[in-house]
Design an enzyme around this catalytic site. Structure first.
Site, short mmCIF file in Angstrom:
data_model
loop_
_atom_site.label_atom_id
_atom_site.label_comp_id
_atom_site.label_asym_id
_atom_site.label_seq_id
_atom_site.Cartn_x
_atom_site.Cartn_y
_atom_site.Cartn_z
CB CYS A 145 34.22 72.69 -15.64
SG CYS A 145 34.21 74.42 -15.35
CB THR A 209 28.02 76.90 -11.68
OG1 THR A 209 28.91 76.89 -12.79
CG2 THR A 209 28.78 77.34 -9.91
N GLY A 285 31.27 76.59 -0.76
CA GLY A 285 31.65 77.41 -1.72
C GLY A 285 31.88 79.04 -1.99
C1 LIG Z 1 35.29 81.07 -8.27
C2 LIG Z 1 34.63 79.64 -8.11
C3 LIG Z 1 35.55 77.80 -8.57
C4 LIG Z 1 34.96 76.72 -8.92
N1 LIG Z 1 36.29 75.60 -9.99
C5 LIG Z 1 35.53 74.85 -10.00
C6 LIG Z 1 36.31 73.34 -9.90
O1 LIG Z 1 37.62 73.96 -10.45
N2 LIG Z 1 35.99 72.20 -9.61
C7 LIG Z 1 34.92 72.64 -9.46
O2 LIG Z 1 34.06 71.11 -9.87
N3 LIG Z 1 34.14 73.10 -9.27
C8 LIG Z 1 34.24 74.55 -9.06
N4 LIG Z 1 33.11 75.41 -9.22
C9 LIG Z 1 31.98 74.76 -8.07
C10 LIG Z 1 31.64 75.34 -6.68
O3 LIG Z 1 32.75 73.69 -6.41
C11 LIG Z 1 30.51 74.72 -6.47
O4 LIG Z 1 29.75 73.47 -6.98
C12 LIG Z 1 29.73 75.85 -7.12
O5 LIG Z 1 29.84 76.82 -6.84
C13 LIG Z 1 27.90 75.92 -6.37
O6 LIG Z 1 27.87 75.46 -5.04
P1 LIG Z 1 28.31 77.64 -3.96
O7 LIG Z 1 26.92 78.11 -4.69
O8 LIG Z 1 28.25 77.14 -2.27
O9 LIG Z 1 29.81 77.78 -4.48
C14 LIG Z 1 33.65 76.84 -8.40
C15 LIG Z 1 33.03 77.78 -8.41
C16 LIG Z 1 33.85 78.70 -7.81
C17 LIG Z 1 32.18 80.35 -7.57
#
Ligand SMILES: Cc1cc2nc3c(=O)[nH]c(=O)nc-3n(C[C@H](O)[C@H](O)[C@H](O)COP(=O)(O)O)c2cc1C
Length: 323
Positions: A145, A209, A285
């Protein structure tokens, strides 16, 4: 032979395609799961779709104590993506078990709980509590994170730390499979992936991210109260596909460990790219913020692609990137 293939292709219907996968000992009816933090704790998507059609569900990160997260603003849209700096806001493990596990029992889909903490001891304590819950299929350890001061990404960048925390949480997880979620913020992701696998990770999840910043030019300040946030969405997809392929070739394939791939997946074609790159399952996500039930369309699209390509079992597509 040519005629036989033509006839076979003609007859392979979508319903005949097997897209189920074995993910670290858990059978997923299809490879599509929710990405942590984007779809709530349990049934928040239920107004939009039948959750049991998913391959799996991954919860928001759960910590030992409840967390309020970072001050607002903590989300901002970017070109082809978004930044978030939520800061692991969540209800804490005790409330999660009391209020959400009963709902999880009725979801009809394998649920993986994402575990986070400010110390190894915190993560171990959360994992121990969750390991006792039968309704939970596995744990995903978030060592990536970018939006918290203590723990978070710091666990995921140094291979010795990755090894230490993975070993400790694996032990605490008992019989539950442990997925370790890696950060892309390293020089070589194969190094941290290897550290996790050697320490006992049953699966790898990538990517979280990318640390990034948006500046408000009028105030000349960072837009987010946290200054930086994690970039997600289509903007990161080609980098994520590359990182999945690198980890697949260097670590996951030789070790026989599955990858949960993701980063910017919005369509079935995006998901298929990750599968060809080496992902056994894919996480959706940011796309769910625009289209909460996009997983349904993606699952159908994967089936359609397999039928069109005459692939009767999706396992024959995993990691099949050609030269
Ligand atoms: C609003 C938001 C909250 C997130 N919260 C978490 C989290 O609590 N724990 C975690 O491991 N990843 C978290 N992520 C990361 C996502 O699980 C994912 O790994 C990342 O966004 C990339 O995928 P995507 O482009 O499809 O969103 C979060 C992402 C977003 C956008």
């Amino acid at each position: 032979m040519g005629l036989f293939l033509t006839v076979k292709r003609w007859f392979l219907s979508k319903d005949k395609v097997d897209i189920s996968v074995d993910f670290a000992g858990v059978r997923l009816a299809n490879p599509v799961v929710t990405a942590s933090g984007t779809c709530g704790y349990a049934d928040e998507l239920a107004d939009f779709m039948d959750i049991s059609t998913l391959g799996g569900f991954i919860t928001k990160s759960i910590t030992l104590e409840p967390r309020k997260g970072n001050p607002t603003p903590r989300i901002v849209e970017t070109d082809s993506g978004m930044l978030n700096a939520i800061g692991l806001a969540n209800i804490g493990v005790e409330r999660f078990i009391r209020e959400k596990v009963p709902i999880i029992k009725g979801l009809g889909v394998p649920v993986f709980v994402n575990v986070a903490g400010e110390s190894i001891e915190d993560c171990v304590a959360v994992a121990e509590r969750l390991a006792a819950e039968e309704a939970i299929s596995g744990l995903e350890l978030n060592i990536s994170c970018p939006n918290v001061k203590e723990g978070g990404i710091a666990f995921g960048t140094a291979p010795e730390q990755v090894e230490k925390i993975t070993k400790a949480v694996k032990k605490a997880a008992g019989a539950k499979p442990l997925i370790v979620k890696l950060t892309p913020a390293v020089t070589d992701i194969a190094v941290t992936a290897r550290a996790a696998v050697e320490a006992g990770a049953d699966a790898l999840s990538l990517v979280n991210t990318f640390t990034a910043m948006v500046i408000d030019i009028e105030s000349q300040r960072p837009f987010l109260a946290n200054r930086t946030g994690g970039l997600s969405g289509p903007a990161i997809k080609p980098i994520a596909v590359y990182l999945v392929n690198r980890v697949y070739n260097e670590v996951a394939k030789p070790a026989g460990v599955p990858i949960l791939g993701g980063g910017g997946i919005r369509t079935a074609a995006d998901a298929i790219e990750f599968i060809i790159a080496g992902a056994t399952a894919v996480a959706i996500g940011t796309a769910t913020f625009i289209e909460p039930d996009c997983a349904v369309r993606i699952i159908e699209g994967i089936k359609g692609y397999c039928a069109r390509k005459n692939i009767s079992n999706i396992k024959d597509l995993i990691g099949k990137l050609k030269d």
